[in-house]
Design a protein around this motif. Structure first.
Motif, mmCIF file in Angstrom:
data_model
loop_
_atom_site.group_PDB
_atom_site.id
_atom_site.type_symbol
_atom_site.label_atom_id
_atom_site.label_comp_id
_atom_site.label_asym_id
_atom_site.label_seq_id
_atom_site.Cartn_x
_atom_site.Cartn_y
_atom_site.Cartn_z
ATOM 1 N N VAL A 70 0.827 -1.195 0.000
ATOM 2 C CA VAL A 70 0.000 0.000 0.000
ATOM 3 C C VAL A 70 0.866 1.251 0.000
ATOM 4 C CG1 VAL A 70 -1.800 1.218 1.290
ATOM 5 C CG2 VAL A 70 -1.838 -1.262 1.161
ATOM 6 N N ALA A 71 2.029 1.187 0.611
ATOM 7 C CA ALA A 71 2.890 2.369 0.681
ATOM 8 C C ALA A 71 3.296 2.810 -0.727
ATOM 9 C CB ALA A 71 4.122 2.068 1.523
ATOM 10 N N TRP A 72 3.706 1.867 -1.574
ATOM 11 C CA TRP A 72 4.109 2.228 -2.936
ATOM 12 C C TRP A 72 2.927 2.723 -3.755
ATOM 13 C CZ3 TRP A 72 8.789 3.310 -4.146
ATOM 14 C CH2 TRP A 72 9.839 2.706 -3.470
ATOM 15 N N LEU A 73 1.800 2.141 -3.522
ATOM 16 C CA LEU A 73 0.605 2.556 -4.238
ATOM 17 C C LEU A 73 0.203 3.980 -3.860
ATOM 18 C CD1 LEU A 73 -1.503 1.494 -6.238
ATOM 19 C CD2 LEU A 73 -2.837 0.700 -4.299
ATOM 20 N N SER A 74 0.296 4.317 -2.593
ATOM 21 C CA SER A 74 -0.057 5.672 -2.155
ATOM 22 C C SER A 74 0.966 6.697 -2.650
ATOM 23 C CB SER A 74 -0.202 5.734 -0.637
ATOM 24 O OG SER A 74 1.029 5.406 -0.022
ATOM 25 N N ILE A 75 2.217 6.314 -2.704
ATOM 26 C CA ILE A 75 3.243 7.231 -3.213
ATOM 27 C C ILE A 75 3.011 7.493 -4.701
ATOM 28 C CG2 ILE A 75 5.713 7.411 -3.749
ATOM 29 C CD1 ILE A 75 6.236 5.922 -1.103
ATOM 30 N N ALA A 76 2.691 6.462 -5.452
ATOM 31 C CA ALA A 76 2.431 6.630 -6.882
ATOM 32 C C ALA A 76 1.199 7.503 -7.110
ATOM 33 C CB ALA A 76 2.241 5.270 -7.544
ATOM 34 N N ALA A 77 0.159 7.313 -6.329
ATOM 35 C CA ALA A 77 -1.051 8.131 -6.463
ATOM 36 C C ALA A 77 -0.753 9.589 -6.138
ATOM 37 C CB ALA A 77 -2.155 7.587 -5.556
ATOM 38 N N SER A 78 0.039 9.825 -5.113
ATOM 39 C CA SER A 78 0.409 11.197 -4.746
ATOM 40 C C SER A 78 1.206 11.853 -5.861
ATOM 41 C CB SER A 78 1.229 11.197 -3.457
ATOM 42 O OG SER A 78 0.497 10.627 -2.400
ATOM 43 N N ALA A 79 2.115 11.109 -6.471
ATOM 44 C CA ALA A 79 2.918 11.664 -7.559
ATOM 45 C C ALA A 79 2.035 12.040 -8.746
ATOM 46 C CB ALA A 79 3.990 10.660 -7.987
ATOM 47 N N VAL A 80 1.058 11.215 -9.062
ATOM 48 C CA VAL A 80 0.152 11.513 -10.171
ATOM 49 C C VAL A 80 -0.668 12.762 -9.869
ATOM 50 C CG1 VAL A 80 -1.899 10.658 -11.399
ATOM 51 C CG2 VAL A 80 0.043 9.146 -11.017
ATOM 52 N N VAL A 81 -1.148 12.894 -8.645
ATOM 53 C CA VAL A 81 -1.925 14.075 -8.271
ATOM 54 C C VAL A 81 -1.070 15.330 -8.354
ATOM 55 C CG1 VAL A 81 -3.097 15.198 -6.328
ATOM 56 C CG2 VAL A 81 -3.597 12.825 -6.866
ATOM 57 N N LEU A 82 0.148 15.276 -7.826
ATOM 58 C CA LEU A 82 1.024 16.443 -7.874
ATOM 59 C C LEU A 82 1.385 16.808 -9.316
ATOM 60 C CD1 LEU A 82 3.393 15.777 -4.851
ATOM 61 C CD2 LEU A 82 1.599 17.505 -5.040
ATOM 62 N N LEU A 83 1.623 15.822 -10.138
ATOM 63 C CA LEU A 83 1.918 16.072 -11.543
ATOM 64 C C LEU A 83 0.730 16.739 -12.236
ATOM 65 C CD1 LEU A 83 3.989 15.656 -13.832
ATOM 66 C CD2 LEU A 83 2.852 13.486 -14.308
ATOM 67 N N GLY A 84 -0.461 16.289 -11.944
ATOM 68 C CA GLY A 84 -1.661 16.881 -12.519
ATOM 69 C C GLY A 84 -1.860 18.325 -12.079
ATOM 70 N N ILE A 85 -1.655 18.603 -10.804
ATOM 71 C CA ILE A 85 -1.803 19.967 -10.295
ATOM 72 C C ILE A 85 -0.756 20.881 -10.916
ATOM 73 C CG2 ILE A 85 -1.601 21.401 -8.216
ATOM 74 C CD1 ILE A 85 -2.878 19.088 -6.657
ATOM 75 N N GLY A 86 0.463 20.402 -10.998
ATOM 76 C CA GLY A 86 1.536 21.205 -11.601
ATOM 77 C C GLY A 86 1.251 21.516 -13.058
ATOM 78 N N THR A 87 0.781 20.534 -13.808
ATOM 79 C CA THR A 87 0.453 20.744 -15.220
ATOM 80 C C THR A 87 -0.684 21.742 -15.368
ATOM 81 O OG1 THR A 87 1.120 18.460 -15.669
ATOM 82 C CG2 THR A 87 -0.195 19.563 -17.352
#
Length: 153
Positions: A70-87
């Protein structure tokens, strides 16, 4: 007499209208040794239920659970959200500057004839779009009339 009653309950059984008590009577009757000869054909059907009831399953069901990290899954989800906000912010900053310049020039004409032509052009565009909308509503009205004729409310 009892055979008639059993035949009546059998008819109800095959029509799916028996109660549990009546089904229990049928099971008891067909598990006994004094079954009428013309009803012998139904004995295996009701005997099967009592045999299956006594069987026990000895097969083990393996329970295999897959643990996901779950830790890796949550980190990947956070990265996708941050990438989306930045874009989103990057694109919105690029588009924001031209809009401010266009808003300052919006609606200002020095020549009244140019203003009249621009207004007529805008009203013609609006009229075309409204006419398209009215045509769509007419199709809906035709559909409603057809539906009412078919279903007669």
């Amino acid at each position: 007499m009892e055979s008639d009653k059993i035949e009546y309950i059998l008819e109800k059984y095959f029509e799916g209208e028996t109660t549990i008590a009546e089904e229990n009577q049928l099971k008891e009757y067909f598990s006994s040794s004094n079954v009428a000869q013309h009803l012998e054909q139904y004995k295996p059907l009701f005997g099967y239920f009592s045999q299956v009831k006594q069987q026990k399953s000895t097969q083990e069901i393996p329970l295999q659970t897959k643990k996901r990290n779950v830790a890796w899954l949550s980190i990947a989800a956070s990265a996708v959200v941050l990438l989306g906000i930045g874009t989103y912010f990057l694109i919105s900053e690029k588009n924001a500057a031209p809009v401010v310049a266009a808003q300052s020039e919006l609606g200002t004409y020095d020549n009244p004839e140019e203003a009249l032509k621009a207004t007529q052009k805008a009203l013609a565009l609006l009229s075309n779009n409204v006419n398209v909308g009215i045509e769509s509503v007419q199709y809906i009205n035709e559909y409603e009339q057809s539906k009412n004729k078919i279903f007669k409310q």
